[in-house]
Design a protein around this motif. Structure first.
Motif, short mmCIF file in Angstrom:
data_model
loop_
_atom_site.label_atom_id
_atom_site.label_comp_id
_atom_site.label_asym_id
_atom_site.label_seq_id
_atom_site.Cartn_x
_atom_site.Cartn_y
_atom_site.Cartn_z
N ASP A 146 0.84 -1.21 0.00
CA ASP A 146 0.00 0.00 0.00
C ASP A 146 0.87 1.26 0.00
O ASP A 146 0.62 2.20 -0.75
N PHE A 147 1.91 1.25 0.84
CA PHE A 147 2.81 2.39 0.93
C PHE A 147 3.55 2.61 -0.39
O PHE A 147 3.66 3.75 -0.89
N TYR A 148 4.03 1.51 -0.99
CA TYR A 148 4.76 1.59 -2.25
C TYR A 148 3.89 2.15 -3.37
O TYR A 148 4.34 2.97 -4.18
N THR A 149 2.63 1.71 -3.39
CA THR A 149 1.70 2.20 -4.41
C THR A 149 1.47 3.70 -4.28
O THR A 149 1.46 4.44 -5.27
N ILE A 150 1.32 4.15 -3.03
CA ILE A 150 1.06 5.58 -2.78
C ILE A 150 2.25 6.44 -3.22
O ILE A 150 2.09 7.42 -3.95
N ILE A 151 3.46 6.07 -2.77
CA ILE A 151 4.63 6.91 -3.09
C ILE A 151 4.99 6.81 -4.57
O ILE A 151 5.49 7.77 -5.16
N ARG A 152 4.73 5.65 -5.18
CA ARG A 152 5.01 5.52 -6.62
C ARG A 152 4.08 6.42 -7.43
O ARG A 152 4.52 7.12 -8.35
N ASP A 153 2.80 6.41 -7.07
CA ASP A 153 1.83 7.23 -7.79
C ASP A 153 2.10 8.73 -7.60
O ASP A 153 1.72 9.55 -8.43
N ARG A 154 2.76 9.08 -6.49
CA ARG A 154 3.06 10.49 -6.23
C ARG A 154 4.44 10.90 -6.73
O ARG A 154 4.88 12.02 -6.51
N GLY A 155 5.12 9.96 -7.38
CA GLY A 155 6.40 10.29 -8.00
C GLY A 155 7.61 10.16 -7.11
O GLY A 155 8.70 10.61 -7.47
N TYR A 156 7.48 9.54 -5.95
CA TYR A 156 8.63 9.34 -5.07
C TYR A 156 9.48 8.19 -5.62
O TYR A 156 8.99 7.08 -5.80
N THR A 157 10.75 8.45 -5.84
CA THR A 157 11.68 7.42 -6.30
C THR A 157 12.95 7.50 -5.45
O THR A 157 13.26 8.56 -4.89
N PRO A 158 13.70 6.40 -5.34
CA PRO A 158 14.95 6.44 -4.57
C PRO A 158 15.93 7.43 -5.18
O PRO A 158 16.48 7.19 -6.25
N PHE A 159 16.17 8.53 -4.52
CA PHE A 159 16.96 9.62 -5.08
C PHE A 159 18.43 9.24 -5.24
O PHE A 159 19.08 9.64 -6.20
N PHE A 160 18.94 8.44 -4.31
CA PHE A 160 20.36 8.11 -4.35
C PHE A 160 20.63 6.76 -4.98
O PHE A 160 21.74 6.26 -4.89
N ALA A 161 19.62 6.15 -5.59
CA ALA A 161 19.82 4.83 -6.20
C ALA A 161 20.83 4.93 -7.33
O ALA A 161 20.72 5.79 -8.19
N ARG A 162 21.81 4.05 -7.31
CA ARG A 162 22.84 4.04 -8.36
C ARG A 162 22.44 3.07 -9.46
O ARG A 162 21.91 2.01 -9.20
N THR A 163 22.73 3.41 -10.70
CA THR A 163 22.44 2.54 -11.82
C THR A 163 23.71 1.84 -12.27
O THR A 163 24.80 2.26 -11.94
#
Length: 245
Positions: A228-245
């Motif tokens: 539920d939390f993941y769905t909410i933050i994903r829909d609001r555009g929250y992404t891991p800011f420091f995630a390395r690719t």
């Protein structure tokens, strides 16, 4: 990065790599018409294929340590393995050998894709470096983890996906004792006056951070869960800011 628990695919892949090497030896034995249990034949195969043996050993170790560069070593090992198998086929043009090679290629690519998916798991990707100088987080979710002993640690999320999270323990807190980290561990987040809880297990650590993989338990939830939390933050555009690719 330190690993405390490894997924089943790690051990399956190690077994597959060993069997692939053994499979190449058996094909070579069939090609020469000699028994695969011939010790002299086995020794000669090892001597004549030193690079192949080295690559399979390095591949197995890199998979066990879950290194990102493992996929390149594995790919090189499988290319050399398949080239040696096709060499046997073109020498005799045996259709049975061709069918066996086809199934080997199919299984190899299936496992290779699964391994690439495993390497992308968030528990192996902290999303930060211990050499980073930042102190402030882009998203400051109120979150904590509760050990089975009842001890609670405030945390900061540094990376996450649907299957788990990577979190950083507050610098003011002492390093967690792994002997107290029995599953299940409760992840608890508060967001807009709602509490979200999910059960997980610690599988990795890096610097002061820990990788938490979610698990299914028989315990009844009394609040919203991670999905539920993941769905909410994903829909609001929250992404891991420091995630390395």
């Amino acid at each position: 990065m330190r690993l405390f628990r490894r997924s089943v695919i790690v051990y399956q892949y190690i077994a597959f790599l060993f069997l692939s090497y053994l499979y190449s030896y058996i094909l070579a034995s069939l090609d020469s018409g000699e028994s695969a249990f011939n010790l002299v034949k086995s020794f000669n195969f090892i001597v004549n294929n030193k690079i192949l043996l080295l690559l399979v050993l390095v591949s197995m170790v890199s998979v066990y340590l879950v290194k990102r560069w493992s996929k390149f070593v594995i790919l090189l090992f499988m290319i050399l393995t398949l080239l040696s198998e096709f060499d046997i086929f073109f020498y005799k043009l045996d259709k049975i050998v061709l069918v066996l090679i086809f199934f080997h290629v199919l299984i190899f690519f299936t496992y290779y894709l699964l391994w690439n998916i495993e390497l992308e798991d968030v528990v192996y990707r902290p999303g930060y470096s211990k050499y980073d100088c930042w102190k402030k987080f882009y998203y400051d979710f109120v979150s904590e983890i509760e050990l089975k002993s009842g001890v609670i640690f405030p945390i900061k999320l540094t990376n996450w996906d649907q299957r788990g999270i990577f979190c950083l323990i507050d610098e003011s807190e002492q390093k967690m004792d792994m002997r107290l980290m029995e599953s299940p561990i409760i992840l608890r987040l508060k967001f807009e006056n709602e509490t979200f809880e999910e059960y997980g297990k610690i599988v990795s650590s890096y610097d002061k951070g820990y990788g938490l993989k979610f698990i299914k338990t028989k315990n009844e939830k009394t609040s919203w869960g991670w999905r539920d939390f993941y769905t909410i933050i994903r829909d609001r555009g929250y992404t891991p800011f420091f995630a390395r690719t």
